[in-house]
Design an enzyme around this catalytic site. Sequence first.
Site, PDB file in Angstrom:
ATOM      1  N   ASP A  82       0.844  -1.187   0.000  1.00 41.89           N
ATOM      2  CA  ASP A  82       0.000   0.000   0.000  1.00 41.89           C
ATOM      3  C   ASP A  82       0.881   1.240   0.000  1.00 41.89           C
ATOM      4  OD1 ASP A  82      -2.228   1.609   0.053  1.00 41.89           O
ATOM      5  OD2 ASP A  82      -2.883   1.045   2.068  1.00 41.89           O
ATOM      6  N   LYS A  83       0.227   2.387  -0.204  1.00 45.40           N
ATOM      7  CA  LYS A  83       0.872   3.697  -0.208  1.00 45.40           C
ATOM      8  C   LYS A  83       0.096   4.638   0.684  1.00 45.40           C
ATOM      9  CE  LYS A  83      -0.483   6.864  -2.576  1.00 45.40           C
ATOM     10  NZ  LYS A  83      -1.191   8.182  -2.444  1.00 45.40           N
ATOM     11  N   HIS A  84       0.786   5.559   1.351  1.00 52.75           N
ATOM     12  CA  HIS A  84       0.102   6.612   2.099  1.00 52.75           C
ATOM     13  C   HIS A  84       0.738   7.943   1.750  1.00 52.75           C
ATOM     14  CE1 HIS A  84      -2.089   8.663   5.277  1.00 52.75           C
ATOM     15  NE2 HIS A  84      -0.955   9.330   5.503  1.00 52.75           N
ATOM     16  N   SER A  85      -0.113   8.942   1.481  1.00 50.81           N
ATOM     17  CA  SER A  85       0.355  10.301   1.235  1.00 50.81           C
ATOM     18  C   SER A  85      -0.043  11.182   2.405  1.00 50.81           C
ATOM     19  CB  SER A  85      -0.269  10.846  -0.058  1.00 50.81           C
ATOM     20  OG  SER A  85      -0.050  12.245  -0.170  1.00 50.81           O
ATOM     21  N   THR A 122      -9.015  10.814  -0.877  1.00 52.56           N
ATOM     22  CA  THR A 122      -9.201   9.783  -1.902  1.00 52.56           C
ATOM     23  C   THR A 122     -10.631   9.268  -1.930  1.00 52.56           C
ATOM     24  OG1 THR A 122      -6.878   9.133  -1.777  1.00 52.56           O
ATOM     25  CG2 THR A 122      -8.406   7.516  -2.676  1.00 52.56           C
ATOM     26  N   ARG A 170      -7.653  14.987  19.400  1.00 50.45           N
ATOM     27  CA  ARG A 170      -6.527  15.833  18.971  1.00 50.45           C
ATOM     28  C   ARG A 170      -7.009  17.002  18.134  1.00 50.45           C
ATOM     29  NH1 ARG A 170      -3.420  12.073  15.553  1.00 50.45           N
ATOM     30  NH2 ARG A 170      -2.105  13.878  15.152  1.00 50.45           N
ATOM     31  N   SER A 185      -0.844   7.594  14.295  1.00 53.20           N
ATOM     32  CA  SER A 185      -2.150   7.643  13.643  1.00 53.20           C
ATOM     33  C   SER A 185      -2.088   7.051  12.241  1.00 53.20           C
ATOM     34  CB  SER A 185      -2.643   9.090  13.577  1.00 53.20           C
ATOM     35  OG  SER A 185      -3.891   9.168  12.915  1.00 53.20           O
ATOM     36  N   LYS A 189      -3.231   2.315  11.283  1.00 54.34           N
ATOM     37  CA  LYS A 189      -4.186   1.830  10.281  1.00 54.34           C
ATOM     38  C   LYS A 189      -3.502   0.960   9.231  1.00 54.34           C
ATOM     39  CE  LYS A 189      -5.681   6.063   9.397  1.00 54.34           C
ATOM     40  NZ  LYS A 189      -5.246   6.927  10.509  1.00 54.34           N
ATOM     41  N   LYS A 190      -2.302   1.342   8.828  1.00 51.32           N
ATOM     42  CA  LYS A 190      -1.585   0.570   7.810  1.00 51.32           C
ATOM     43  C   LYS A 190      -1.127  -0.780   8.376  1.00 51.32           C
ATOM     44  CE  LYS A 190      -2.089   3.603   4.605  1.00 51.32           C
ATOM     45  NZ  LYS A 190      -3.052   3.336   3.508  1.00 51.32           N
TER      46      LYS A 190
END
Length: 439
Positions: A82-85, A122, A170, A185, A189-190
């Site tokens: 997977d990818k996270h931005s 997204t 937060r 955070s 999730k990942k």
Amino acid sequence: MVFLPQEVILKKRDGENLAAEDIARFIAGFAGGKVSEAQAAAFAMAIYFQGMDMGERVALTLAMRDSGNVLDWSDLDGPVADKHSTGGVGDNVSLMLAPILAGLGIFVPMISGRGLGHTGGTLDKFDAIPGYETSPDNALFRKVVKAAGCAIIGQTADLAPADKALYAIRDVTATVESVPLITASILSKKLAAGLDALILDVKTGSGAFMPTLEQSQNLAESLVAVSNGAGLKTGALITDMNEPLASAAGNGLEVRNAVDFLTGAHRDKRLEDVTLSLCAELVLMVGKATTPDEARKLVEAVLETGRAVEHFARMVAALGGPADFIDNMNSHLVPAPIIRDVFAEEQGKVCAIDTRGVGMAVVALGGGRTTPTDSIDHRVGFDRLAGLGTSIDARTPIARIHAADEASAADAETRLRAAYLLGGDAPAHPLIAGRVARR
């Protein structure tokens, strides 16, 4: 011994390092209702001011992961990635990255979020596609990943629930901008998604949450160190957000831009370079290639042969979208009532862009949120956005606006003009400003 959450808060308030067991018990207590929201707020504030070392960050990330279910993809016959931005404007990379990787036999169960502030989300982009289900049950999610090779959905209630609850606290206690809390955070999730590899796209520049390269580097190093420390193979690229990444900003417009990218009808050069670079990093990380050059050629080939757009179409249809979405995109993406060019009040080269300002102009059109419960108009936004170095005059607009009404169009046009500075040559901003490799 009875666990007292106030003792954990006291230790961190006074600058002490917390034991992994204390962090785990605090987060488990919060998730189970035995630690109050007031105590969680005090915990977050103590971390904001005192920080956390890498060991504490790993422990916090794992504790938040373990507050819910962890997915298991061992039944799949390929690697899971997977990818996270960290977010930006015109950043629709996920829409291309997931099907490109799927075309190479890499499964992508992407759990994404919605936009807030100046950045697009997204999931909001996929909501522009009629019928697309961004919140499927776990059975459908697994079925689509297996059949299409990728599925892009939202966070389910049983994945890292402590993160969702702590983030809400937060958000209203001015503790969002803590690197340890941001790290936990994102990664909880990942890690809960059961991945084999993760690539991070950490933005820097005027449209990034971390506008300076030093801040972006600090966040990237924290994310990579913690994720690998928690057992997930992870790397990061630091990429430029001093101008919108795509030439489109706005949910439906970014979907259209992504489909044009996948079919080859149009590809923004900066967007192409970032997307393919991130894909190539993951191809290397999961062992599908042994050199960067080999990885890049594999990624380019799956795009040029049309395999990537086939996987995108299968994902959309399997999650309830139109089966003919690629061929009949114009009939499925509803246009805005007002579409016209936006011209600058002077002429010259674009020498700077307040990218955050561009994003807020999209919000002003109704294409983003000022609160989490706001509804979104998926039709609105900008396309044909001029990039840095473009010569602007009476015949060359800075963008084309898509608006729901004249009032919002006028406001967004004013905001967009203010975001563009015309003058001489633009300073050079490297597209990929840094790389943090797996340690």
